[in-house]
Design a protein around this motif. Sequence first.
Motif, mmCIF file in Angstrom:
data_model
loop_
_atom_site.group_PDB
_atom_site.id
_atom_site.type_symbol
_atom_site.label_atom_id
_atom_site.label_comp_id
_atom_site.label_asym_id
_atom_site.label_seq_id
_atom_site.Cartn_x
_atom_site.Cartn_y
_atom_site.Cartn_z
ATOM 1 N N LEU A 7 17.081 -43.466 18.449
ATOM 2 C CA LEU A 7 16.530 -42.129 18.576
ATOM 3 C C LEU A 7 15.135 -42.240 19.183
ATOM 4 N N ALA A 8 14.545 -41.134 19.544
ATOM 5 C CA ALA A 8 13.245 -41.150 20.206
ATOM 6 C C ALA A 8 12.087 -41.361 19.236
ATOM 7 N N SER A 9 12.279 -41.039 17.962
ATOM 8 C CA SER A 9 11.198 -41.062 16.982
ATOM 9 C C SER A 9 11.724 -41.597 15.659
ATOM 10 N N ASP A 10 10.841 -42.126 14.825
ATOM 11 C CA ASP A 10 11.283 -42.520 13.485
ATOM 12 C C ASP A 10 11.167 -41.361 12.493
ATOM 13 N N ASP A 11 10.784 -40.167 12.973
ATOM 14 C CA ASP A 11 10.884 -38.943 12.178
ATOM 15 C C ASP A 11 12.269 -38.374 12.447
ATOM 16 N N PRO A 33 24.160 -41.615 4.003
ATOM 17 C CA PRO A 33 23.528 -41.756 5.313
ATOM 18 C C PRO A 33 22.234 -42.566 5.217
ATOM 19 N N VAL A 34 21.863 -43.181 6.350
ATOM 20 C CA VAL A 34 20.688 -44.059 6.415
ATOM 21 C C VAL A 34 19.813 -43.631 7.587
ATOM 22 N N VAL A 35 18.499 -43.603 7.392
ATOM 23 C CA VAL A 35 17.540 -43.382 8.479
ATOM 24 C C VAL A 35 16.576 -44.556 8.538
ATOM 25 N N ARG A 36 15.909 -44.671 9.690
ATOM 26 C CA ARG A 36 14.987 -45.780 9.949
ATOM 27 C C ARG A 36 15.655 -47.123 9.699
ATOM 28 N N ARG A 37 16.883 -47.213 10.119
ATOM 29 C CA ARG A 37 17.660 -48.437 9.965
ATOM 30 C C ARG A 37 17.199 -49.451 11.000
ATOM 31 N N ASP A 91 10.069 -38.095 7.481
ATOM 32 C CA ASP A 91 9.107 -37.342 8.284
ATOM 33 C C ASP A 91 7.727 -37.902 7.971
ATOM 34 N N GLY A 92 7.249 -38.808 8.819
ATOM 35 C CA GLY A 92 6.006 -39.512 8.512
ATOM 36 C C GLY A 92 6.216 -40.355 7.268
ATOM 37 N N SER A 114 8.636 -48.145 8.964
ATOM 38 C CA SER A 114 8.293 -47.256 10.075
ATOM 39 C C SER A 114 8.675 -47.955 11.372
ATOM 40 N N GLY A 115 8.861 -47.167 12.403
ATOM 41 C CA GLY A 115 9.169 -47.726 13.715
ATOM 42 C C GLY A 115 10.637 -48.016 13.970
#
Length: 159
Positions: A7-11, A33-37, A91-92, A114-115
């Motif tokens: 994705l374009a952002s880690d938010d 579900p998982v984010v910032r994987r 989100d941040g 992050s990142g």
Amino acid sequence: AFANSALASDDMYAQLKSIAWTYVTAADLFYGPVVRRSANSAWAGYKSEAEWGWGATQFNLKKWVAGTPTSLGSSATPDPAANDVLRVEADGSSITLKVNGTAKVGPVTDTAISGNLYSGVAGTGGGSVNNNMTWDDFEAADLAAGAVAPSRMMMGVGV
């Protein structure tokens, strides 16, 4: 499984809908579900999960750093049910677990991850019995954009 495109952002957010599950024995069964994987084998990310097992039926928000989970909070109400939409948002430094659009855990503040620009789905049907789950309608996107369908999903063991 994770989306094999950044994705374009880690938010970002990721969500999926619970369809059905079979819980046969008292071994943990969880998915979400998982984010910032991370995109490598040093597994990292924030995961929203529905969990059954060992006397606990609840929603958990976990962070995984170098393959080690840490709970950021949980909610025992309501019990996970068919057609629940599980969502995790980053989100941040604010991380939130939502069920059917309502925050169940968080927002909590955490800056450990992050990142990382990938999202996905993770779960297990612990034990040697036929514990299993089915989900559908996975989506993930930058919080500033609309939903996107993943171009390809990668499957892995222990994610």
